[in-house]
Design a protein around this motif. Sequence first.
Motif, PDB file in Angstrom:
ATOM      1  N   ARG A  89       0.817  -1.216   0.000  1.00  0.00           N
ATOM      2  CA  ARG A  89       0.000   0.000   0.000  1.00  0.00           C
ATOM      3  C   ARG A  89       0.848   1.261   0.000  1.00  0.00           C
ATOM      4  NH1 ARG A  89      -5.739  -1.076   2.255  1.00  0.00           N
ATOM      5  NH2 ARG A  89      -5.923  -3.305   1.903  1.00  0.00           N
ATOM      6  N   GLN A  90       2.104   1.165   0.454  1.00  0.00           N
ATOM      7  CA  GLN A  90       2.984   2.333   0.415  1.00  0.00           C
ATOM      8  C   GLN A  90       3.873   2.342  -0.820  1.00  0.00           C
ATOM      9  OE1 GLN A  90       5.174   2.963   3.999  1.00  0.00           O
ATOM     10  NE2 GLN A  90       3.379   3.007   5.320  1.00  0.00           N
ATOM     11  N   LEU A  91       3.987   1.207  -1.484  1.00  0.00           N
ATOM     12  CA  LEU A  91       4.890   1.114  -2.626  1.00  0.00           C
ATOM     13  C   LEU A  91       4.184   1.300  -3.964  1.00  0.00           C
ATOM     14  CD1 LEU A  91       7.061  -1.932  -1.470  1.00  0.00           C
ATOM     15  CD2 LEU A  91       7.646   0.488  -1.365  1.00  0.00           C
ATOM     16  N   HIS A 150       2.728  12.457   4.764  1.00  0.00           N
ATOM     17  CA  HIS A 150       1.394  12.960   4.457  1.00  0.00           C
ATOM     18  C   HIS A 150       0.318  11.977   4.907  1.00  0.00           C
ATOM     19  CE1 HIS A 150       3.109  15.851   1.158  1.00  0.00           C
ATOM     20  NE2 HIS A 150       3.687  15.974   2.328  1.00  0.00           N
ATOM     21  N   GLN A 151       0.590  10.691   4.764  1.00  0.00           N
ATOM     22  CA  GLN A 151      -0.354   9.692   5.260  1.00  0.00           C
ATOM     23  C   GLN A 151      -0.518   9.828   6.777  1.00  0.00           C
ATOM     24  OE1 GLN A 151       1.396   6.018   3.999  1.00  0.00           O
ATOM     25  NE2 GLN A 151       0.930   6.325   1.832  1.00  0.00           N
ATOM     26  N   TYR A 152       0.600   9.968   7.469  1.00  0.00           N
ATOM     27  CA  TYR A 152       0.562  10.088   8.929  1.00  0.00           C
ATOM     28  C   TYR A 152      -0.165  11.370   9.341  1.00  0.00           C
ATOM     29  CZ  TYR A 152       2.175   9.957  13.780  1.00  0.00           C
ATOM     30  OH  TYR A 152       2.222   9.922  15.153  1.00  0.00           O
ATOM     31  N   GLY A 155       8.940   4.812   6.186  1.00  0.00           N
ATOM     32  CA  GLY A 155       7.677   4.454   6.829  1.00  0.00           C
ATOM     33  C   GLY A 155       7.697   4.536   8.339  1.00  0.00           C
ATOM     34  N   ASP A 156       8.878   4.689   8.936  1.00  0.00           N
ATOM     35  CA  ASP A 156       8.996   4.750  10.396  1.00  0.00           C
ATOM     36  C   ASP A 156       8.865   6.203  10.852  1.00  0.00           C
ATOM     37  OD1 ASP A 156       9.417   4.073  13.023  1.00  0.00           O
ATOM     38  OD2 ASP A 156      11.602   3.956  12.842  1.00  0.00           O
TER      39      ASP A 156
END
Length: 495
Positions: free
Chosen positions: A2-4, A84-86, A127-128
């Motif tokens: 989903r992030q790639l 931006h997702q966070y 992602g961290d």
Amino acid sequence: PRQLISFHRDYTNQKSCPGWAVTKEWVWSQVEAYLNNTTPPPPPLPGPIGDPSPDEERLIEALLEEGYKPKTNGQGYNADWAFHQYALEHQIGMPMGPSVRITFEGKVYNYQPFARDTLYCEVPNWGDVKTLSDLLGGSIPPSGLGRVLLEATYQTGGSPFRPDWAFHQYAVINRLGPPVGKSAQITVDGKQYAYQAFAVDTLYNLVPNWQDVRRLSQLTATDPAAVKLRDALLTETYKQAGTTYRPDWAFHQLARQWAIGVPLANSYQITIEKTTYALQPFALDVLYNVVPKWSEVKRLSELARRHGMPILGVAMAAPVVEIPRHALTPPSDSDFTITQITPPAQAFGERNGERVSMIVLHAIPGPVEEIIAAMTDFNARFATHYLIGLDGRIYRLVDEAKAAWHAGFVSGNTRYNLNRISVGISLERPSGWPAARDAGNTDAQVRALRWLLRQLDARYHLDPDSIVLWSSLAGSDEEALAGLPLGALREALMG
């Protein structure tokens, strides 16, 4: 996955396929099934267009893009970026600066300030995502990665971070985000006010009541004088943000009412599918209306939330934390606190049941930040329990229950470990010490030391002669703490 996985529409804002079945969720499910060697779920049955409709989804994405653009040098919103997702998931508002890299202690970090927090990660662990507020833990560190990120966040707003300023202390504790301009003063009805605009709110006080920090959003305009002060502060806030406050504009009236922070740009218009919208982005929301229905103002956050897409910072109530008076005023004999350094120094052992019966004072060249960095270094072999700066601030580096490695051993008939029976206190000296003997004005430091000695005496019932200088124990420079009123300090243990 989903992030790639990136989708064409993420970059063009146009649908890449008109089919009803080709959605992000469907693509993700197919890829995850393939990677996990499982049977993919069946495609959804044909039916009516879902919620939100394509037109509303397009409007939400366009408004979000407009909210992200003003402070990011054109980077805008990217649905695949972890920051931006966070930010959307945790509702911390719009970005207040672009994503930037810094290097600290040999490691490279990416960070980006938002209205309510600054996000960061170690490169390339995109992602961290971590938050500056969690790193700070409600305190202002004198050094370390947290301090570096805090100062970088404030530089984004064009104002150097001042840990001794009440405005900055309040803004950090209450998560008001970066400043949007420098602290300044205005005069209203013959009274002088200091103020500084931050992403979420503007702070002000009546000069010279520096410790009486107030928020513009909480200014109740119940009389003409209060309205005049409010509008004057709003005018200056908008000016610092690069816009003009229009008290008769619906956008500005509602932005004030809804407390959605500073404006990020002037109002302007965009056209989506032949419909023209007026909009203005703020730190915590985007206001918009269909042209020419100027009074029918709507909010991006409400549009998204109506379709199960809670975004932006308005959904999260800002905590209001009262700052203790000692954090805002110069210390006095009866009003001190101790700042716990985290992580603490590791240069200590066990007391092995020994009772504290001695206070050892050390003279250490500053500045304080370098002293703390040296003592908290993983390989450090020297640290004291406490450090007192020339400004009177007290820091704890080692728990009193532990034997800090600061005094060593004395030899006589037997070799004795002084660390186990003593509390070590470092006193900051000028950076040029010992060449520069003059420590300047040490009044605040001496008052803080006297206060700390009284606290220690209450716990250990110390003898007045228990205060010693490390230089005298070491048989070295007797003048290391020249001018220190040992007599007066020992009297503090006689009360």
